[in-house]
Structure formats: C-alpha cells, structure tokens
Design a protein around this motif. Structure first.
Motif: not given
Length: 139
Positions: A32-56
């Motif tokens: 989901v795109n958090p900028a849309d402010k739809s309230g839908d639940k889901g991940s986004n590319p930045e969240q996935l990148f944050a997880a990968g970068y933090a682990a690496c």
C-alpha cells in the motif's frame, strides 16, 4: 558480475498498491502507498528496503567489530524516508541508520559505524545515490 555467492528473487505486481512475493514464498505481502492515506494495511518498498538495509548493516557492523576483537551487542533501526526531489520534480529516498552498540565507548561506536558503512553492501550500493546519515550510539 563478479563471483556470485547467491541470488534472491522477488516478483512485484501492481506497483505501490500491489503485491510482492519472494520465489520461496517467505515474503508474500500486500503493498500500500502510505502517502495515499487510504488506511489500508500493507507494506511498502521503503519498509522492505529499511528491513534489508538494517539487517545488512548490522551484519557488516558485527563483522567489523569481530575483526577488531570487539565483543558487541548491536541493533540497527533504519529510517527510510520517501521525499520529493526538487532536482527533477520526482521522488527520492533518504536513510538514517540509528546504530546502538553495547560494549564500546562512544568514540569506538563512531569508528565502528563508519567502518561498517564502508564495508556494507547496501551502503556501497547507495553511496553517492542517496543521503545516508549514521547515528551511532554507545549504549
């Protein structure tokens, strides 16, 4: 490419309001795109990148600490920001790495953080492309 050790694969469909799935099915997420402010639940590319970068980065930090005979406990919080890019009226990302290191002084934490940033594959991939701020903290 140089000597490939392994390759990870993920398939994305539908862009920022779509779906992403790894080839082994361990990652299987609605986007989901958090900028849309739809309230839908889901991940986004930045969240996935944050997880990968933090682990690496944490892996790189522990490798560097071990090579310097330092015993540490660490945790990395990667804040990935999605921003307007005034250069081309498009978008860009920036990263802040909040680096908590137990077992060293503040000066040692700063030295280890910089060395890990020089060593980390994610840091190498982003160097010169996005702003990355390191915030080391001896805890």
């Amino acid at each position: 490419m140089s000597n490939v050790l392994f390759t990870s694969t993920a398939i994305a469909t539908g862009g920022r309001n779509g779906h992403v799935k790894s080839d082994d099915g361990l990652i299987d997420l609605k986007l989901v795109n958090p900028a849309d402010k739809s309230g839908d639940k889901g991940s986004n590319p930045e969240q996935l990148f944050a997880a990968g970068y933090a682990a690496c980065y944490d892996g790189a930090l522990n490798h560097i600490a071990s090579s310097k005979k330092k015993e540490i406990d660490s945790s990395i919080t990667a804040d990935v920001s999605f921003m307007k890019d005034p250069a081309d009226n498009g978008f860009k990302i920036g990263v802040t790495l909040n680096i908590n290191i137990k077992g060293v002084t503040q000066e040692e934490a700063e030295e280890l953080a910089k060395a890990a940033h020089d060593f980390c594959p994610y840091s190498k991939a982003t160097r010169g492309n996005i702003d990355v701020e390191l915030k080391p903290n001896a805890v």
